[in-house]
Motif scaffolding. Structure first.
Motif, mmCIF file in Angstrom:
data_model
loop_
_atom_site.group_PDB
_atom_site.id
_atom_site.type_symbol
_atom_site.label_atom_id
_atom_site.label_comp_id
_atom_site.label_asym_id
_atom_site.label_seq_id
_atom_site.Cartn_x
_atom_site.Cartn_y
_atom_site.Cartn_z
ATOM 1 N N ARG A 78 28.391 -10.840 -96.017
ATOM 2 C CA ARG A 78 29.654 -10.374 -96.607
ATOM 3 C C ARG A 78 30.557 -9.883 -95.485
ATOM 4 N NH1 ARG A 78 27.668 -5.979 -100.499
ATOM 5 N NH2 ARG A 78 29.820 -5.369 -100.238
ATOM 6 N N PRO A 79 31.167 -10.827 -94.757
ATOM 7 C CA PRO A 79 31.968 -10.397 -93.603
ATOM 8 C C PRO A 79 33.237 -9.657 -94.024
ATOM 9 C CG PRO A 79 32.206 -12.758 -93.943
ATOM 10 C CD PRO A 79 31.201 -12.262 -94.956
ATOM 11 N N LEU A 80 33.250 -8.390 -93.764
ATOM 12 C CA LEU A 80 34.441 -7.571 -94.001
ATOM 13 C C LEU A 80 35.084 -7.259 -92.658
ATOM 14 C CD1 LEU A 80 33.147 -4.973 -96.613
ATOM 15 C CD2 LEU A 80 34.761 -6.830 -97.015
ATOM 16 N N PRO A 81 36.401 -7.123 -92.621
ATOM 17 C CA PRO A 81 37.048 -6.745 -91.363
ATOM 18 C C PRO A 81 36.538 -5.385 -90.881
ATOM 19 C CG PRO A 81 38.671 -7.414 -93.013
ATOM 20 C CD PRO A 81 37.349 -7.333 -93.712
ATOM 21 N N LEU A 82 36.556 -5.222 -89.572
ATOM 22 C CA LEU A 82 36.091 -3.974 -88.967
ATOM 23 C C LEU A 82 36.822 -2.768 -89.538
ATOM 24 C CD1 LEU A 82 34.484 -2.344 -86.890
ATOM 25 C CD2 LEU A 82 36.248 -2.967 -85.200
ATOM 26 N N THR A 83 38.129 -2.867 -89.718
ATOM 27 C CA THR A 83 38.888 -1.719 -90.226
ATOM 28 C C THR A 83 38.444 -1.347 -91.636
ATOM 29 O OG1 THR A 83 40.668 -3.209 -90.896
ATOM 30 C CG2 THR A 83 40.909 -2.111 -88.765
ATOM 31 N N ALA A 84 38.110 -2.345 -92.446
ATOM 32 C CA ALA A 84 37.630 -2.063 -93.805
ATOM 33 C C ALA A 84 36.263 -1.402 -93.762
ATOM 34 C CB ALA A 84 37.572 -3.350 -94.626
ATOM 35 N N ARG A 85 35.389 -1.858 -92.866
ATOM 36 C CA ARG A 85 34.059 -1.254 -92.762
ATOM 37 C C ARG A 85 34.144 0.179 -92.250
ATOM 38 N NH1 ARG A 85 31.330 -3.860 -88.975
ATOM 39 N NH2 ARG A 85 32.903 -5.412 -88.470
ATOM 40 N N ALA A 86 35.042 0.434 -91.291
ATOM 41 C CA ALA A 86 35.208 1.793 -90.767
ATOM 42 C C ALA A 86 35.761 2.725 -91.844
ATOM 43 C CB ALA A 86 36.127 1.771 -89.545
ATOM 44 N N ALA A 87 36.750 2.236 -92.584
ATOM 45 C CA ALA A 87 37.324 3.050 -93.663
ATOM 46 C C ALA A 87 36.275 3.341 -94.725
ATOM 47 C CB ALA A 87 38.533 2.337 -94.279
ATOM 48 N N ARG A 88 35.526 2.331 -95.109
ATOM 49 C CA ARG A 88 34.499 2.505 -96.142
ATOM 50 C C ARG A 88 33.452 3.520 -95.707
ATOM 51 N NH1 ARG A 88 30.792 -0.484 -99.567
ATOM 52 N NH2 ARG A 88 29.401 1.158 -100.254
ATOM 53 N N ALA A 89 32.982 3.401 -94.463
ATOM 54 C CA ALA A 89 31.955 4.329 -93.969
ATOM 55 C C ALA A 89 32.473 5.762 -93.961
ATOM 56 C CB ALA A 89 31.497 3.912 -92.576
ATOM 57 N N CYS A 90 33.708 5.924 -93.530
ATOM 58 C CA CYS A 90 34.325 7.257 -93.505
ATOM 59 C C CYS A 90 34.408 7.834 -94.914
ATOM 60 C CB CYS A 90 35.719 7.132 -92.888
ATOM 61 S SG CYS A 90 36.685 8.646 -92.893
ATOM 62 N N LEU A 91 34.919 7.039 -95.828
ATOM 63 C CA LEU A 91 35.079 7.529 -97.201
ATOM 64 C C LEU A 91 33.739 7.750 -97.892
ATOM 65 C CD1 LEU A 91 38.182 5.441 -98.277
ATOM 66 C CD2 LEU A 91 38.094 7.852 -97.627
ATOM 67 N N ASP A 92 32.730 6.948 -97.548
ATOM 68 C CA ASP A 92 31.399 7.183 -98.118
ATOM 69 C C ASP A 92 30.904 8.577 -97.758
ATOM 70 O OD1 ASP A 92 31.163 4.735 -99.385
ATOM 71 O OD2 ASP A 92 30.005 3.807 -97.766
ATOM 72 N N VAL A 93 31.065 8.959 -96.499
ATOM 73 C CA VAL A 93 30.621 10.300 -96.096
ATOM 74 C C VAL A 93 31.466 11.359 -96.801
ATOM 75 C CG1 VAL A 93 30.330 11.906 -94.170
ATOM 76 C CG2 VAL A 93 29.659 9.511 -93.908
ATOM 77 N N CYS A 94 32.773 11.130 -96.880
ATOM 78 C CA CYS A 94 33.632 12.097 -97.578
ATOM 79 C C CYS A 94 33.188 12.293 -99.022
ATOM 80 C CB CYS A 94 35.077 11.614 -97.595
ATOM 81 S SG CYS A 94 35.986 11.911 -96.090
ATOM 82 N N PHE A 95 32.943 11.201 -99.709
ATOM 83 C CA PHE A 95 32.737 11.295 -101.149
ATOM 84 C C PHE A 95 31.279 11.503 -101.554
ATOM 85 C CE2 PHE A 95 36.830 8.714 -101.235
ATOM 86 C CZ PHE A 95 37.590 9.859 -101.182
ATOM 87 N N PHE A 96 30.337 11.176 -100.677
ATOM 88 C CA PHE A 96 28.968 11.594 -100.949
ATOM 89 C C PHE A 96 28.826 13.075 -100.626
ATOM 90 C CE2 PHE A 96 27.778 7.146 -101.133
ATOM 91 C CZ PHE A 96 26.742 7.151 -102.048
#
Length: 146
Positions: free
Chosen positions: A60-78
């Protein structure tokens, strides 16, 4: 590898505590109580699964910026810790970029933006903001070579 133990190490450093913090055991609240972050027996496993998706993948190739944003928000929201989650989230974003050899010249605006867990468009806004910062960094690098 971006795992919970790495997050714990960052957390100990940013909070200046002698012990590694544990995964929080009670619900957490933010935005003056408007946002609630639950916790359950599967919280750590779900967080680990989400963090694993921050790595480049052929499936599931996602752009780097999308993966960085997702990882950041995962930590925020978990919201895995009792304190300092925004700092860990930002370090996660920087780590995902750095793992692929990317660093940003300026990050102050990224640090000032807040996101809501119930606003799906916020992930896109963060990804676009990271991309804007990345583009500015690349422009600056090209400008310095001349």
């Amino acid at each position: 590898m971006l795992d919970f133990e790495l997050l714990r190490g960052w957390q100990r450093h940013v909070l200046g505590t002698p012990e590694l913090p544990d995964l929080r055991s009670l619900p957490a609240f933010a935005e003056k109580g408007r946002e609630r972050y639950g916790v359950g027996p599967d919280t750590r496993a779900r967080l680990d699964a989400c963090r694993a998706e921050s790595a480049a993948s052929g499936d599931r190739p996602l752009p780097l910026t999308a993966r960085a944003a997702r990882a950041c928000l995962d930590v925020c929201f978990f919201h895995p810790f009792d304190d300092g989650n925004a700092r860990s989230a930002f370090l996660t974003l920087v780590f995902v970029l750095a793992r692929e050899g990317i660093s940003l010249d300026r990050v102050a605006l990224l640090r000032r933006v807040s996101f809501r867990a119930d606003a799906p468009e916020d992930g896109l806004i963060l990804a676009r903001s990271i991309d804007t910062h990345l583009t500015a960094t690349r422009r600056g690098a090209v400008g310095h070579k001349n």
